[in-house]
Write a protein that holds these residues in place. Structure first.
Motif, PDB file in Angstrom:
ATOM      1  N   ASP A  63       0.865  -1.185   0.000  1.00 30.29           N
ATOM      2  CA  ASP A  63       0.000   0.000   0.000  1.00 30.29           C
ATOM      3  C   ASP A  63       0.900   1.233   0.000  1.00 30.29           C
ATOM      4  N   PRO A  64       0.861   2.063  -1.042  1.00 30.21           N
ATOM      5  CA  PRO A  64       1.703   3.255  -1.083  1.00 30.21           C
ATOM      6  C   PRO A  64       1.525   4.163   0.124  1.00 30.21           C
ATOM      7  N   HIS A  65       0.340   4.201   0.713  1.00 36.89           N
ATOM      8  CA  HIS A  65       0.140   5.008   1.921  1.00 36.89           C
ATOM      9  C   HIS A  65       1.007   4.490   3.064  1.00 36.89           C
ATOM     10  N   ILE A  70       6.090   4.491   6.417  1.00 35.39           N
ATOM     11  CA  ILE A  70       7.348   3.827   6.773  1.00 35.39           C
ATOM     12  C   ILE A  70       8.523   4.758   6.503  1.00 35.39           C
ATOM     13  N   ALA A  71       8.519   5.408   5.341  1.00 35.03           N
ATOM     14  CA  ALA A  71       9.601   6.332   4.996  1.00 35.03           C
ATOM     15  C   ALA A  71       9.675   7.478   5.998  1.00 35.03           C
ATOM     16  N   SER A  72       8.521   7.984   6.391  1.00 33.02           N
ATOM     17  CA  SER A  72       8.481   9.082   7.353  1.00 33.02           C
ATOM     18  C   SER A  72       9.047   8.661   8.703  1.00 33.02           C
ATOM     19  N   LEU A  73       8.656   7.490   9.162  1.00 30.80           N
ATOM     20  CA  LEU A  73       9.164   6.984  10.441  1.00 30.80           C
ATOM     21  C   LEU A  73      10.672   6.748  10.385  1.00 30.80           C
ATOM     22  N   LEU A  74      11.137   6.223   9.264  1.00 34.77           N
ATOM     23  CA  LEU A  74      12.578   6.001   9.113  1.00 34.77           C
ATOM     24  C   LEU A  74      13.350   7.322   9.127  1.00 34.77           C
ATOM     25  N   TYR A 128      -3.655  -5.215   0.328  1.00 34.63           N
ATOM     26  CA  TYR A 128      -3.430  -3.771   0.440  1.00 34.63           C
ATOM     27  C   TYR A 128      -3.375  -3.114  -0.939  1.00 34.63           C
ATOM     28  N   TRP A 129      -2.670  -3.758  -1.855  1.00 34.06           N
ATOM     29  CA  TRP A 129      -2.554  -3.249  -3.225  1.00 34.06           C
ATOM     30  C   TRP A 129      -3.922  -3.216  -3.902  1.00 34.06           C
TER      31      TRP A 129
END
Length: 227
Positions: A63-65, A70-74, A128-129
């Protein structure tokens, strides 16, 4: 997530080893639209262990959301651990978000003509996709990726494909061609190969977008019968 997914693949293979021995009552597929049908898999998978993806789907990266979260948390965590380079992490995050928005737009456009075209998968990994892009999955088949299913299971799968008029069956790289061909033989369903792990994609700043495009294009080519 990758470790969980690999374990899940192994789990499917282990479960399916029992399928031919108990082919008379094995829950050989699950249908997403009609859970009360007489031909539907029960609560358990084919060894009776009750393995179901729907209750805890580990394939969150599809899911792109979720990918953006995940990117934000990383980026936040890396900024805490390495505050000197905080600006770099935040710039990379901004670039990822921009790229993700554009990739999401392109994928949605690529998949738009496939909405409503039914298909089955060999691995219950794409919820999800499918939800994100509103795809018309009909369910998933439980078969051993290494061994062709028994005659009774093949017959039931063929009945499901014909009854639903499914256009495609999507397998994954670990499934032997003979297994896939046995499932679709004498039906009108076409074959597509999806890789939810993106194993052949080179790691880099654009990798996730490449993964999205690859998944979308494979689905569209099969569902739209593109040559």
């Amino acid at each position: 997530a990758d470790h969980a997914d690999h374990a899940d693949h192994a789990d499917h293979a282990d479960h399916a080893d029992h399928a031919d021995h108990a082919d008379h009552d094995a829950p050989w597929y699950r249908h997403h639209e009609q859970p009360d049908s007489d031909n539907i898999a029960g609560e358990n998978d084919d060894d009776g262990h009750g393995h179901r993806h729907g209750e805890q789907d580990t394939h969150i990266w599809l899911d792109p959301h979720h990918a953006e979260k995940i990117a934000s948390l990383l980026a936040d965590r890396l900024s805490q651990l390495d505050p000197i380079n905080r600006d770099l992490y935040q710039r990379n995050l901004a670039a990822f978000r921009a790229g993700l928005n554009e990739a999401d737009r392109q994928v949605a456009e690529r998949l738009a003509p496939t909405v409503g075209i039914g298909y089955f998968v060999f691995h219950d990994a794409y919820g999800y996709w499918e939800d994100h892009y509103q795809l018309a999955s009909l369910g998933y088949f439980t078969v051993n990726p290494e061994r062709s299913p028994g005659a009774r299971t093949v017959s039931r799968i063929h009945q499901a494909l014909k009854k639903s008029q499914a256009q495609c069956v999507f397998a994954e790289p670990q499934f032997r061609p003979a297994v896939v061909e046995a499932v679709v033989r004498d039906t009108k369903a076409r074959i597509g190969i999806l890789d939810p792990l993106g194993a052949d994609i080179k790691i880099g700043a654009q990798s996730y977008f490449t993964f999205m495009f690859q998944l979308a294009d494979t689905m569209a080519v099969c569902l739209l019968n593109e040559t």
